[in-house]
Design an enzyme around this catalytic site. Structure first.
Site, PDB file in Angstrom:
ATOM      1  N   ILE A 154       0.819  -1.211   0.000  1.00 40.91           N
ATOM      2  CA  ILE A 154       0.000   0.000   0.000  1.00 40.91           C
ATOM      3  C   ILE A 154       0.857   1.268   0.000  1.00 40.91           C
ATOM      4  CG2 ILE A 154      -0.228   0.294   2.513  1.00 40.91           C
ATOM      5  CD1 ILE A 154      -3.238   0.785   2.028  1.00 40.91           C
ATOM      6  N   GLY A 195      12.151  -4.225  12.104  1.00 44.51           N
ATOM      7  CA  GLY A 195      11.208  -3.305  11.476  1.00 44.51           C
ATOM      8  C   GLY A 195       9.915  -3.964  11.029  1.00 44.51           C
ATOM      9  N   GLN A 196       9.573  -5.108  11.642  1.00 39.84           N
ATOM     10  CA  GLN A 196       8.316  -5.762  11.268  1.00 39.84           C
ATOM     11  C   GLN A 196       7.142  -4.990  11.853  1.00 39.84           C
ATOM     12  OE1 GLN A 196       7.921  -9.874  12.509  1.00 39.84           O
ATOM     13  NE2 GLN A 196       5.978 -10.142  11.421  1.00 39.84           N
ATOM     14  N   HIS A 215       5.505 -12.133   5.881  1.00 40.33           N
ATOM     15  CA  HIS A 215       5.478 -11.594   4.521  1.00 40.33           C
ATOM     16  C   HIS A 215       6.901 -11.377   4.032  1.00 40.33           C
ATOM     17  CE1 HIS A 215       5.190  -8.258   7.413  1.00 40.33           C
ATOM     18  NE2 HIS A 215       5.901  -7.536   6.574  1.00 40.33           N
TER      19      HIS A 215
HETATM   20  P1  5GP Z   1       6.947  -4.787   7.525  1.00 39.52           P
HETATM   21  O1  5GP Z   1       7.308  -3.424   8.011  1.00 39.52           O
HETATM   22  O2  5GP Z   1       6.060  -5.510   8.540  1.00 39.52           O
HETATM   23  O3  5GP Z   1       8.087  -5.619   7.073  1.00 39.52           O
HETATM   24  O4  5GP Z   1       6.077  -4.566   6.219  1.00 39.52           O
HETATM   25  C1  5GP Z   1       4.708  -4.332   6.239  1.00 39.52           C
HETATM   26  C2  5GP Z   1       4.335  -3.733   4.913  1.00 39.52           C
HETATM   27  O5  5GP Z   1       2.930  -3.838   4.764  1.00 39.52           O
HETATM   28  C3  5GP Z   1       4.678  -2.252   4.768  1.00 39.52           C
HETATM   29  O6  5GP Z   1       5.535  -2.072   3.650  1.00 39.52           O
HETATM   30  C4  5GP Z   1       3.319  -1.580   4.586  1.00 39.52           C
HETATM   31  O7  5GP Z   1       3.365  -0.514   3.670  1.00 39.52           O
HETATM   32  C5  5GP Z   1       2.446  -2.712   4.110  1.00 39.52           C
HETATM   33  N1  5GP Z   1       1.053  -2.596   4.472  1.00 39.52           N
HETATM   34  C6  5GP Z   1       0.563  -2.290   5.694  1.00 39.52           C
HETATM   35  N2  5GP Z   1      -0.788  -2.318   5.678  1.00 39.52           N
HETATM   36  C7  5GP Z   1      -1.150  -2.647   4.409  1.00 39.52           C
HETATM   37  C8  5GP Z   1      -2.419  -2.821   3.765  1.00 39.52           C
HETATM   38  O8  5GP Z   1      -3.490  -2.666   4.358  1.00 39.52           O
HETATM   39  N3  5GP Z   1      -2.405  -3.173   2.447  1.00 39.52           N
HETATM   40  C9  5GP Z   1      -1.235  -3.360   1.758  1.00 39.52           C
HETATM   41  N4  5GP Z   1      -1.337  -3.700   0.478  1.00 39.52           N
HETATM   42  N5  5GP Z   1      -0.016  -3.210   2.340  1.00 39.52           N
HETATM   43  C10 5GP Z   1       0.019  -2.849   3.641  1.00 39.52           C
END
Ligand code: 5GP
Ligand code: ZN
Length: 112
Positions: free
Chosen positions: A30, A91-92, A98
């Protein structure tokens, strides 16, 4: 899991998927950090990579699928980055396993 955003997206309940099979789903981030930013997730709710410490298989299949998506999205030859963040220092921010597929521009190293 009812209150997990990635479970809902992976189930196809919140917009379109880039890819899905019985085990995995992929969708655009997103808040993209590059021209290509796709997240590859298991459909099953798994909180993070620590929960699959004893199972190399799923991470391998996620990575293999990410490479296939990189090919489909035209960044196979120019290069790309695969990232799995874990916990606060990693940074999760979403507690559903994912893998980030990032490409379409050069990325610096080391990460911030
Ligand atoms: P993390 O920081 O956990 O490794 O990555 C989480 C990712 O999920 C971030 O890059 C963030 O932009 C994405 N993200 C968070 N909420 C949503 C959502 O509702 N939809 C989508 N498509 N991506 C999301
Ligand atoms: Zn989930």
């Amino acid at each position: 899991m009812d209150d997990c955003i990635f479970c809902k997206i992976a189930a196809g309940r919140l917009g379109s998927l880039v890819f899905e099979d019985d085990e995995l789903a992929a969708f655009k981030d997103i808040s993209p950090a590059g021209p290509v930013h796709v997240l590859i997730v298991p459909k099953e709710h798994i909180p993070g990579i620590k929960e699959v410490e004893g199972d190399a298989g799923i991470i391998g299949r996620m990575a293999a699928r990410a490479v296939g998506i990189a090919r489909e999205m035209g960044i196979f030859d120019t290069g790309f980055r695969l990232v799995v963040n874990s916990g606060p220092d990693g940074g999760q921010s979403v507690e559903h396993l994912h893998m980030h597929l990032l490409g379409g521009r050069p990325f610096g190293w080391p990460p911030g």
